[in-house]
Design a protein around this motif. Structure first.
Motif, mmCIF file in Angstrom:
data_model
loop_
_atom_site.group_PDB
_atom_site.id
_atom_site.type_symbol
_atom_site.label_atom_id
_atom_site.label_comp_id
_atom_site.label_asym_id
_atom_site.label_seq_id
_atom_site.Cartn_x
_atom_site.Cartn_y
_atom_site.Cartn_z
ATOM 1 N N LYS A 278 0.723 -1.415 -0.239
ATOM 2 C CA LYS A 278 -0.175 0.244 -0.201
ATOM 3 C C LYS A 278 1.003 1.414 0.086
ATOM 4 C CE LYS A 278 -3.318 2.098 2.800
ATOM 5 N NZ LYS A 278 -4.238 2.564 3.624
ATOM 6 N N GLN A 279 1.720 1.249 0.684
ATOM 7 C CA GLN A 279 2.699 2.498 0.888
ATOM 8 C C GLN A 279 3.239 2.725 -0.182
ATOM 9 O OE1 GLN A 279 3.610 5.096 3.560
ATOM 10 N NE2 GLN A 279 5.048 5.843 1.766
ATOM 11 N N HIS A 280 4.001 1.113 -1.091
ATOM 12 C CA HIS A 280 4.496 1.937 -3.025
ATOM 13 C C HIS A 280 3.773 2.278 -3.425
ATOM 14 C CE1 HIS A 280 7.417 0.552 -5.351
ATOM 15 N NE2 HIS A 280 6.387 -0.545 -6.083
ATOM 16 N N ASP A 281 2.534 2.145 -3.807
ATOM 17 C CA ASP A 281 1.885 2.639 -4.358
ATOM 18 C C ASP A 281 0.986 3.620 -4.146
ATOM 19 O OD1 ASP A 281 1.374 -0.244 -5.489
ATOM 20 O OD2 ASP A 281 -0.107 -1.057 -5.217
ATOM 21 N N GLU A 282 1.039 4.437 -3.111
ATOM 22 C CA GLU A 282 0.384 5.002 -2.654
ATOM 23 C C GLU A 282 1.243 6.407 -2.394
ATOM 24 O OE1 GLU A 282 -2.013 5.220 0.932
ATOM 25 O OE2 GLU A 282 -3.617 4.195 0.178
ATOM 26 N N GLY A 283 2.782 6.019 -2.162
ATOM 27 C CA GLY A 283 3.754 6.909 -1.245
ATOM 28 C C GLY A 283 4.554 6.915 -2.538
ATOM 29 N N GLY A 284 4.796 6.396 -3.638
ATOM 30 C CA GLY A 284 5.272 6.979 -5.259
ATOM 31 C C GLY A 284 6.584 5.315 -4.733
ATOM 32 N N ALA B 273 9.076 4.691 6.090
ATOM 33 C CA ALA B 273 7.992 5.687 6.356
ATOM 34 C C ALA B 273 7.110 4.377 7.350
ATOM 35 C CB ALA B 273 6.757 5.058 5.209
ATOM 36 N N LEU B 274 7.099 2.939 7.294
ATOM 37 C CA LEU B 274 6.473 2.239 7.346
ATOM 38 C C LEU B 274 7.349 2.112 9.493
ATOM 39 C CD1 LEU B 274 6.134 -1.208 6.027
ATOM 40 C CD2 LEU B 274 4.274 0.358 6.454
ATOM 41 N N ASP C 106 7.965 3.956 11.304
ATOM 42 C CA ASP C 106 7.211 5.103 11.880
ATOM 43 C C ASP C 106 6.263 4.651 12.907
ATOM 44 O OD1 ASP C 106 9.434 6.870 12.672
ATOM 45 O OD2 ASP C 106 8.575 8.064 10.926
ATOM 46 N N ARG C 107 5.494 3.379 12.066
ATOM 47 C CA ARG C 107 3.965 3.253 12.428
ATOM 48 C C ARG C 107 3.677 1.532 13.010
ATOM 49 N NH1 ARG C 107 0.751 3.708 7.487
ATOM 50 N NH2 ARG C 107 2.419 2.440 6.257
ATOM 51 N N ILE C 108 5.062 0.738 12.373
ATOM 52 C CA ILE C 108 5.042 -0.111 13.098
ATOM 53 C C ILE C 108 6.438 -1.072 13.174
ATOM 54 C CG2 ILE C 108 3.091 -0.232 11.010
ATOM 55 C CD1 ILE C 108 5.041 -2.119 9.201
ATOM 56 N N HIS C 109 5.696 -2.449 13.408
ATOM 57 C CA HIS C 109 7.457 -2.780 13.907
ATOM 58 C C HIS C 109 6.730 -4.277 13.666
ATOM 59 C CE1 HIS C 109 10.151 -5.141 16.262
ATOM 60 N NE2 HIS C 109 10.085 -6.122 16.619
ATOM 61 N N SER C 110 7.630 -5.106 12.969
ATOM 62 C CA SER C 110 7.416 -6.394 12.495
ATOM 63 C C SER C 110 8.879 -7.348 12.370
ATOM 64 C CB SER C 110 6.809 -6.172 10.735
ATOM 65 O OG SER C 110 6.234 -7.992 10.461
ATOM 66 N N PRO C 111 8.344 -8.806 12.443
ATOM 67 C CA PRO C 111 10.294 -9.656 12.518
ATOM 68 C C PRO C 111 10.207 -9.437 10.458
ATOM 69 C CG PRO C 111 7.963 -10.613 12.651
ATOM 70 C CD PRO C 111 7.990 -9.277 12.851
ATOM 71 N N LYS C 112 11.980 -9.459 10.395
ATOM 72 C CA LYS C 112 11.498 -9.283 9.036
ATOM 73 C C LYS C 112 11.341 -8.486 8.179
ATOM 74 C CE LYS C 112 13.345 -14.380 9.577
ATOM 75 N NZ LYS C 112 12.800 -15.877 8.903
ATOM 76 N N LEU C 113 10.774 -7.554 8.434
ATOM 77 C CA LEU C 113 10.134 -6.069 7.996
ATOM 78 C C LEU C 113 10.818 -5.774 6.264
ATOM 79 C CD1 LEU C 113 8.160 -3.698 7.727
ATOM 80 C CD2 LEU C 113 10.092 -2.303 8.980
ATOM 81 N N ASP C 114 12.236 -6.228 6.092
ATOM 82 C CA ASP C 114 13.039 -5.643 5.191
ATOM 83 C C ASP C 114 12.436 -7.267 4.070
ATOM 84 O OD1 ASP C 114 14.466 -3.502 5.840
ATOM 85 O OD2 ASP C 114 16.476 -5.311 6.225
ATOM 86 N N ALA C 115 12.480 -8.289 4.283
ATOM 87 C CA ALA C 115 12.187 -9.031 3.396
ATOM 88 C C ALA C 115 10.255 -9.059 3.213
ATOM 89 C CB ALA C 115 11.843 -10.568 4.327
ATOM 90 N N SER C 116 9.387 -8.114 3.954
ATOM 91 C CA SER C 116 8.646 -8.272 3.635
ATOM 92 C C SER C 116 8.223 -6.694 2.472
ATOM 93 C CB SER C 116 7.457 -7.681 5.262
ATOM 94 O OG SER C 116 7.680 -9.040 5.905
ATOM 95 N N ILE C 117 9.258 -6.460 3.015
ATOM 96 C CA ILE C 117 9.117 -5.030 1.890
ATOM 97 C C ILE C 117 9.344 -5.184 0.697
ATOM 98 C CG2 ILE C 117 10.309 -2.465 1.144
ATOM 99 C CD1 ILE C 117 10.230 -2.372 4.282
ATOM 100 N N MET C 118 10.404 -6.227 0.778
ATOM 101 C CA MET C 118 10.890 -6.416 -0.581
ATOM 102 C C MET C 118 9.872 -8.111 -1.393
ATOM 103 S SD MET C 118 13.979 -5.235 -1.408
ATOM 104 C CE MET C 118 14.069 -5.913 -3.162
ATOM 105 N N ASN C 119 8.935 -8.319 -1.029
ATOM 106 C CA ASN C 119 7.875 -9.698 -2.062
ATOM 107 C C ASN C 119 7.229 -8.094 -1.661
ATOM 108 O OD1 ASN C 119 9.359 -11.409 -1.177
ATOM 109 N ND2 ASN C 119 8.145 -11.726 1.217
ATOM 110 N N ALA C 120 6.542 -7.124 -1.240
ATOM 111 C CA ALA C 120 5.461 -6.692 -1.819
ATOM 112 C C ALA C 120 5.922 -6.082 -3.098
ATOM 113 C CB ALA C 120 5.035 -5.382 -0.393
ATOM 114 N N ILE C 121 7.156 -5.453 -2.747
ATOM 115 C CA ILE C 121 7.767 -4.510 -4.398
ATOM 116 C C ILE C 121 7.775 -6.029 -5.098
ATOM 117 C CG2 ILE C 121 9.493 -3.219 -5.789
ATOM 118 C CD1 ILE C 121 9.861 -2.177 -2.522
#
Length: 164
Positions: free
Chosen positions: A130-136, A146-147, A149-164
């Motif tokens: 959602k951040q990738h689509d809305e934030g450019g 951006a994330l 500042d709002r959330i904490h998640s294990p392996k956040l880098d992997a989640s971001i790469m899977n989302a992109i």
């Protein structure tokens, strides 16, 4: 010199109503004369069973969060003492409020938020998309800033790469 100054009023009549500290034998604080106002500060650990079961179900695939929840609610009695101590230490950085698990920001971290919501990896991946689509389409680092500042998640880098 200091000895003479400290003994200059020795043997003279004192006004007890002044509470100037001349009768003290040990350096005492204001609590000695006025009484301790707040002698116990306690944070309530009462979490209803529906909230506890909802959080356990939500984070069932996240062992770190599940360990923290069990430690906070003292549901980890079946574990070894060393594991319980580690979990309780880790749990000191978390908070349950409004049926959500929050990670407290402390130490030397320089972030805009004092606490951030804990989310699962699947939820983090959806938020990253959602951040990738809305934030450019600025890439992984901009999404992570951006994330975090709002959330904490294990392996956040992997989640971001899977989302992109």
């Amino acid at each position: 010199i200091a000895d003479g100054l400290s003994r200059q009023w020795e043997g003279h009549q004192r006004d007890i109503g002044l509470l100037d500290g001349s009768e003290w034998t040990v350096s005492e604080d204001w609590e000695f004369n006025s009484g301790l106002v707040n002698n116990l500060l306690q944070i309530s650990t009462n979490v209803d069973t529906s909230t506890a079961s909802q959080l356990q179900q939500r984070f069932s695939n996240e062992p770190v969060f599940l360990e923290v929840i069990e430690a906070m609610l003292q549901m980890d009695q079946r574990r070894e003492v060393r594991e319980r101590k580690r979990a309780r230490h880790r749990a000191s950085q978390y908070l349950i409020d409004n049926r959500k698990l929050w990670r407290l920001r402390g130490g030397t971290a320089v972030r805009a938020r004092s606490r951030v919501e804990c989310v699962t990896r699947a939820e983090a991946q959806a938020l990253a998309a959602k951040q990738h689509d809305e934030g450019g389409h600025w890439g992984r680092d901009a999404i992570k800033i951006a994330l975090t500042d709002r959330i904490h998640s294990p392996k956040l880098d992997a989640s971001i790469m899977n989302a992109i």
